[in-house]
Design an enzyme around this catalytic site. Structure first.
Site, PDB file in Angstrom:
ATOM      1  N   GLN A 317      -0.762   4.332  -2.428  1.00 19.62           N
ATOM      2  CA  GLN A 317      -0.825   4.069  -3.867  1.00 19.62           C
ATOM      3  C   GLN A 317      -1.611   2.794  -4.150  1.00 19.62           C
ATOM      4  O   GLN A 317      -2.374   2.725  -5.115  1.00 19.62           O
ATOM      5  CB  GLN A 317       0.590   3.951  -4.444  1.00 19.62           C
ATOM      6  CG  GLN A 317       0.665   3.505  -5.888  1.00 19.62           C
ATOM      7  CD  GLN A 317       0.079   4.517  -6.862  1.00 19.62           C
ATOM      8  OE1 GLN A 317       0.015   5.709  -6.573  1.00 19.62           O
ATOM      9  NE2 GLN A 317      -0.353   4.042  -8.026  1.00 19.62           N
ATOM     10  N   GLU A 318      -1.433   1.798  -3.297  1.00 21.54           N
ATOM     11  CA  GLU A 318      -2.084   0.505  -3.521  1.00 21.54           C
ATOM     12  C   GLU A 318      -3.570   0.523  -3.171  1.00 21.54           C
ATOM     13  O   GLU A 318      -4.399   0.049  -3.932  1.00 21.54           O
ATOM     14  CB  GLU A 318      -1.373  -0.579  -2.691  1.00 21.54           C
ATOM     15  CG  GLU A 318       0.025  -0.932  -3.177  1.00 21.54           C
ATOM     16  CD  GLU A 318       0.013  -1.702  -4.492  1.00 21.54           C
ATOM     17  OE1 GLU A 318      -1.078  -2.125  -4.930  1.00 21.54           O
ATOM     18  OE2 GLU A 318       1.085  -1.871  -5.083  1.00 21.54           O
TER      19      GLU A 318
END
Length: 492
Positions: A317-318
């Site tokens: 996600q990051e």
């Protein structure tokens, strides 16, 4: 004499009453126990099901989990017995066993759609879920938009499924409709077959497809074949409905008391409508980038007692597992740490291994701030939200949730109120002011979805390795037997 006569008549009535009572007790004693009484006497509830993400499966710790499993566990606990699940490989076998009078199975729970044809075979408890039958297709193929578009083409479906029943009905109106009923397969395998091109079309349930979608980016929904249909537990048809009535009452309470809603949120609340591009990217990077960092993610997860798939999902996600990632706001690295956070954790955020370690410790630091009374998994989801938006804003959302009548210790309630942090009428009264409150909602949902996909991807890999090992062992044994037989043969 009159008194003696009365006493004699009274005594006879007593004797007659005692005799009748004795007969009644003998009749009661001789009455066969009900199914419910047998279940309680045996101490176990025997359920036939099918292993899968929407029913039951083993988690990373080897413990059973899943939507159906937790529902069944709650029912067994209410009855005061243990739960025993028996896996069946195909639906026809499931219904045959449930209808067999010699079977000791008490019920079937495998995401069974309620249909008129099945009602003739079994008795269904109240519904706890609704699904739609969907036709999926392989991207690159022409998209069918109706049943008429499928005439002359082959549609894959699970043998004995409600989908096969539906196709049989439709074939009366569409004589050119063709389908293949695949035995010993589940929804995931059908989606995979379409993804790899073995079939161009397949029929699956909407909830099963939503769970699997991210693993198979070459598939898409062509159209919904049905409106929403109820899903329920199935019981044998018999004169004894004692267990069925207990299950009916349990399910009614589960629906109205919040258990069903709680489990739906736990197991399906993360499912997002990942588009084709997002699914393609996730599948490609899971194959191309994740293997490079998998061992390090597992080491960090073991070190800090975290689920490695959660840590990997957070990293995806990051940064999409890009060690050189950099955002316009200045966060960098595999875990996209700010300069301040990296300094606080004592790591070089541009070093991938240090970034993983620092990110794991920072997540734990945030989670430790969450009040201990908040149970898992709500605690983890709130920690992820705080990781994204900041702990102060999370606390503001919890304060606002309580003020507006929600439960500040439940993630679904807090999630629903986080977007209000962007509205002046609310944030002007909060300690930390404005925040883009919709972002942590999407952030947590995405991570939960990625984690579920990674977990299932791991299970699929394990199953393939086990199958390959079994095939190798079988081949080696065959070779050994052949050599032994050859050695024993007489010389010519």
């Amino acid at each position: 004499m009159i008194m003696k006569s009365r006493l004699l008549r009274y005594s006879r009535r007593l004797i007659k009453g005692a005799a009748l009572a004795c007969c009644a007790s003998l009749l009661v004693a001789s009455k066969a126990p009900s199914t419910l009484e047998k279940v309680k006497a045996s101490g176990k509830l025997v359920v036939i099901s099918q292993n899968g993400p929407t029913t039951y499966y083993e988690d990373a710790n080897g413990r059973y989990t899943g939507f159906e499993y937790d529902m069944l566990k709650a029912f067994a606990r209410e009855l005061g017995v243990k739960l025993e699940i028996r896996d069946v490989h195909d639906l026809p076998h499931l219904f045959r066993e449930l209808s067999d009078p010699d079977s000791d199975a008490h019920l079937a729970a495998a995401g069974l759609t309620v249909t008129p044809e099945r009602r003739e075979q079994v008795r269904f408890a109240p519904s706890y879920f609704e699904i739609r039958q969907q036709v999926i297709y392989r991207l690159g193929e022409s998209r069918p938009r109706s049943i008429a578009d499928l005439e002359g083409k082959t549609v894959a479906t699970i043998a004995g499924s409600a989908h096969a029943e539906q196709l049989r009905k439709l074939s009366q109106r569409y004589p050119g409709l063709q389908w293949e009923e695949v035995s010993d397969a589940d929804a995931m395998e059908l989606v995979e077959m379409v993804n790899t091109g073995k079939y161009n079309y397949a029929m699956v349930d909407s909830n099963a497809y939503a769970v699997h979608r991210g693993l198979y980016p070459n598939t898409y929904v062509a159209f919904n074949l049905t409106q929403y249909q109820p899903v329920s537990w199935a019981f044998p048809k018999s004169d004894d409905d004692s267990l069925y009535r207990a299950a009916r009452n349990f399910m009614l309470r589960a629906n109205t008391g919040g258990l069903v809603a709680e489990l739906r949120e736990l197991y399906f609340g993360h499912v997002s409508q990942m588009n084709a591009g997002g699914a393609q990217t996730f599948a490609q990077l899971t194959r191309d980038r994740l293997p490079r960092w998998r061992d390090e993610l597992q080491k960090a997860a073991n070190k800090y007692e975290l689920d490695w798939e959660l840590l990997a999902a957070l990293s995806y996600q990051e940064s999409h597992w890009n060690a050189r990632a950099k955002s316009p706001t200045g966060v960098r690295g595999l875990m996209m740490l700010t300069r301040t956070t990296a300094k606080e954790m004592g790591v070089n955020r541009l070093d991938p291994l240090e970034s993983i370690d620092g990110g794991a410790r920072y997540f734990l630091q945030v989670r430790d701030k969450i009040p201990e009374r908040i149970r898992e998994p709500d605690r983890t989801w709130m920690a992820l939200a705080a990781y994204n938006v900041g702990y102060g804003h999370l606390e503001d959302a919890r304060v606002l949730t309580e003020k507006l009548g929600g439960n500040p210790d439940r993630w679904p309630d807090v999630r629903d109120h986080l977007p209000l942090l962007a509205k002046r009428q609310y944030y002007k009264h909060l300690k930390h002011g404005y925040a883009r409150g919709w972002e942590p909602v999407t952030y947590v949902q995405n991570i939960r979805h990625y984690q579920a996909l990674l977990t299932w991807n791991s299970r699929i890999e394990e199953q393939r390795l086990a199958a390959a090992a079994a095939n190798d062992d079988g081949a080696s044994l065959a070779e050994a037997n052949s050599a032994e037989a050859g050695g024993a043969a007489p010389a010519l």
